[in-house]
Write a protein that holds these residues in place. Structure first.
Motif, mmCIF file in Angstrom:
data_model
loop_
_atom_site.group_PDB
_atom_site.id
_atom_site.type_symbol
_atom_site.label_atom_id
_atom_site.label_comp_id
_atom_site.label_asym_id
_atom_site.label_seq_id
_atom_site.Cartn_x
_atom_site.Cartn_y
_atom_site.Cartn_z
ATOM 1 N N SER A 172 0.828 -1.193 0.000
ATOM 2 C CA SER A 172 0.000 0.000 0.000
ATOM 3 C C SER A 172 0.870 1.255 0.000
ATOM 4 O O SER A 172 2.079 1.201 -0.270
ATOM 5 C CB SER A 172 -0.942 0.005 1.212
ATOM 6 O OG SER A 172 -1.902 1.044 1.107
ATOM 7 N N TYR A 173 0.259 2.379 0.298
ATOM 8 C CA TYR A 173 0.949 3.666 0.405
ATOM 9 C C TYR A 173 0.098 4.563 1.289
ATOM 10 O O TYR A 173 -1.037 4.218 1.654
ATOM 11 C CB TYR A 173 1.159 4.299 -0.974
ATOM 12 C CG TYR A 173 -0.102 4.437 -1.794
ATOM 13 C CD1 TYR A 173 -0.890 5.581 -1.714
ATOM 14 C CD2 TYR A 173 -0.511 3.412 -2.656
ATOM 15 C CE1 TYR A 173 -2.051 5.709 -2.460
ATOM 16 C CE2 TYR A 173 -1.668 3.527 -3.390
ATOM 17 C CZ TYR A 173 -2.430 4.678 -3.299
ATOM 18 O OH TYR A 173 -3.583 4.791 -4.033
ATOM 19 N N GLY B 45 -4.718 -18.283 -4.977
ATOM 20 C CA GLY B 45 -5.742 -17.250 -5.013
ATOM 21 C C GLY B 45 -6.352 -16.892 -3.679
ATOM 22 O O GLY B 45 -7.236 -16.028 -3.617
ATOM 23 N N THR B 46 -5.882 -17.520 -2.595
ATOM 24 C CA THR B 46 -6.479 -17.254 -1.285
ATOM 25 C C THR B 46 -6.243 -15.802 -0.846
ATOM 26 O O THR B 46 -7.161 -15.156 -0.323
ATOM 27 C CB THR B 46 -5.905 -18.216 -0.230
ATOM 28 O OG1 THR B 46 -6.193 -19.565 -0.611
ATOM 29 C CG2 THR B 46 -6.516 -17.948 1.145
ATOM 30 N N LEU B 47 -5.037 -15.274 -1.051
ATOM 31 C CA LEU B 47 -4.760 -13.887 -0.650
ATOM 32 C C LEU B 47 -5.640 -12.913 -1.422
ATOM 33 O O LEU B 47 -6.190 -11.971 -0.849
ATOM 34 C CB LEU B 47 -3.283 -13.544 -0.872
ATOM 35 C CG LEU B 47 -2.269 -14.105 0.113
ATOM 36 C CD1 LEU B 47 -0.871 -13.583 -0.224
ATOM 37 C CD2 LEU B 47 -2.627 -13.757 1.553
ATOM 38 N N THR B 48 -5.776 -13.126 -2.716
ATOM 39 C CA THR B 48 -6.628 -12.250 -3.525
ATOM 40 C C THR B 48 -8.080 -12.338 -3.071
ATOM 41 O O THR B 48 -8.763 -11.311 -2.939
ATOM 42 C CB THR B 48 -6.520 -12.627 -5.011
ATOM 43 O OG1 THR B 48 -5.175 -12.422 -5.451
ATOM 44 C CG2 THR B 48 -7.467 -11.786 -5.854
ATOM 45 N N LYS B 49 -8.553 -13.535 -2.806
ATOM 46 C CA LYS B 49 -9.937 -13.709 -2.363
ATOM 47 C C LYS B 49 -10.189 -12.995 -1.047
ATOM 48 O O LYS B 49 -11.200 -12.289 -0.886
ATOM 49 C CB LYS B 49 -10.247 -15.199 -2.225
ATOM 50 C CG LYS B 49 -11.673 -15.493 -1.772
ATOM 51 C CD LYS B 49 -11.906 -16.988 -1.653
ATOM 52 C CE LYS B 49 -13.324 -17.278 -1.151
ATOM 53 N NZ LYS B 49 -13.549 -18.748 -1.008
ATOM 54 N N GLU C 208 -1.234 -7.302 -4.393
ATOM 55 C CA GLU C 208 -0.471 -6.902 -5.571
ATOM 56 C C GLU C 208 0.153 -5.531 -5.339
ATOM 57 O O GLU C 208 -0.459 -4.641 -4.736
ATOM 58 C CB GLU C 208 -1.386 -6.828 -6.808
ATOM 59 C CG GLU C 208 -1.945 -8.170 -7.248
ATOM 60 C CD GLU C 208 -0.897 -9.070 -7.881
ATOM 61 O OE1 GLU C 208 0.184 -8.559 -8.272
ATOM 62 O OE2 GLU C 208 -1.152 -10.280 -7.995
ATOM 63 N N LYS C 209 1.361 -5.326 -5.834
ATOM 64 C CA LYS C 209 2.032 -4.033 -5.680
ATOM 65 C C LYS C 209 1.296 -2.951 -6.463
ATOM 66 O O LYS C 209 0.937 -3.166 -7.620
ATOM 67 C CB LYS C 209 3.478 -4.118 -6.177
ATOM 68 C CG LYS C 209 4.396 -4.970 -5.330
ATOM 69 C CD LYS C 209 5.817 -4.935 -5.871
ATOM 70 C CE LYS C 209 6.759 -5.770 -5.017
ATOM 71 N NZ LYS C 209 8.144 -5.752 -5.542
ATOM 72 N N PRO C 210 1.062 -1.779 -5.861
ATOM 73 C CA PRO C 210 0.412 -0.682 -6.591
ATOM 74 C C PRO C 210 1.344 -0.096 -7.634
ATOM 75 O O PRO C 210 2.561 -0.091 -7.465
ATOM 76 C CB PRO C 210 0.104 0.343 -5.486
ATOM 77 C CG PRO C 210 1.126 0.070 -4.439
ATOM 78 C CD PRO C 210 1.367 -1.415 -4.474
ATOM 79 N N GLU C 211 0.781 0.410 -8.740
ATOM 80 C CA GLU C 211 1.583 0.953 -9.828
ATOM 81 C C GLU C 211 1.633 2.473 -9.812
ATOM 82 O O GLU C 211 2.295 3.086 -10.646
ATOM 83 C CB GLU C 211 1.015 0.477 -11.169
ATOM 84 C CG GLU C 211 1.052 -1.035 -11.341
ATOM 85 C CD GLU C 211 0.465 -1.491 -12.659
ATOM 86 O OE1 GLU C 211 -0.055 -0.613 -13.395
ATOM 87 O OE2 GLU C 211 0.522 -2.692 -12.954
#
Length: 280
Positions: free
Chosen positions: A125-126, A250-254, A267-270
């Motif tokens: 995050s940020y 996919g557990t973290l995404t869920k 996921e890393k933010p862009e």
């Protein structure tokens, strides 16, 4: 007294702390994993007041949240029962050092990196700022913090950022985020600096407050880890293995989408995010 689930909104980073086993010196044998496995229990420090990471839903006595469910799943994959100790942010590292707990969710900085070990990130995050809606244009840069009053916990990196740019920090204990945000609205403070995703969810949960995120300020990338005692290498390996499997299947995404309104914080933010010198 527990507040309603929709008012239990986040400010900080949470810390998984592995304790109960005491500390080991740099040359000591790493027997942390053996002791935890023998007891069949992993003790996790968590606030219990921070939506959506660690909180009690309305009319429920069952602790849940992104960090909580991740640690429950890690425990399940390691065949361990997970026991939660409810602690304020400023108590977490002391509890880890004393052996009261075994793990805690948190970002690491400064001396903390030297004193503890930590897993691979499971949240990226940020930082952003929450300000009064009619004062958005008064906060167009971090330098505009000079002379302002910022709400925050005593030892967080967000309070360090506020102080670095000249703000006075009004400190709080283990309170829910509605307390921080209401103090901005009523003028007791001017700004709250915190994790973007947590601020975003806080405002969704409290739509009647006359505060908002400053949309153009994005700064200080941050990661969330499972923090453990320094030399617990085998335990770190076990936790990292579980987190890797959870990402791949996919557990973290869920879990992220469940607790962060469809956003994938694993996921890393862009985004173009400002780095702050001398803030670790």
């Amino acid at each position: 007294m527990r507040l309603r689930g929709d008012l239990l909104v986040v400010v900080m980073c949470f810390i998984f702390v592995l304790g109960g086993c005491g500390q080991t010196s740099n040359n000591a044998k790493d027997d942390t994993w053996d002791q935890i496995k023998e007891e069949g229990k992993l003790v996790v420090g968590t606030p219990g007041t921070l939506y959506p990471s660690s909180y009690y839903p309305e009319n429920s006595d069952e602790l849940t949240g992104y960090d909580v469910e991740i640690m429950k799943e890690v425990g399940n994959r390691l065949d361990l029962n997970v026991q939660f100790e409810e602690l304020g942010f400023d108590e977490m590292f002391a509890a880890l050092q004393s052996g009261r707990i075994d793990v805690a969710p948190a970002g690491l900085r400064g001396n903390t990196k030297k004193k503890f070990s930590y897993s691979k990130p499971y949240k990226y995050s940020y930082a952003t700022m929450v300000v009064r809606e009619d004062e958005v244009d008064d906060f167009t840069s971090l330098e505009d913090l000079d002379g302002k009053i910022a709400g925050g916990a005593a030892t967080t990196v967000y309070s360090d950022i506020a102080r670095k740019f000249g703000a006075e920090v009004k400190t709080y204990g283990n309170v829910t985020n509605d307390v921080y945000l209401r103090d901005v609205e009523n003028g007791r403070t001017d700004v709250v600096i915190n994790d973007y995703y947590l601020q975003m969810l806080a405002l969704k949960a409290l739509p009647d407050l006359d505060v908002t995120i400053q949309p153009d300020l994005k700064f200080y990338r941050s990661n969330q880890h499972a923090v453990i005692e320094k030399n617990a290498d085998r335990l770190k390996e076990k936790i990292n293995g579980s987190l890797t499997d959870m990402k791949q299947d996919g557990t973290l995404t869920k879990l992220s989408e469940e607790f962060f309104a469809g956003e994938d914080v694993s996921e890393k933010p862009e985004e173009n995010i400002r780095t702050i010198e001398d803030i670790d």
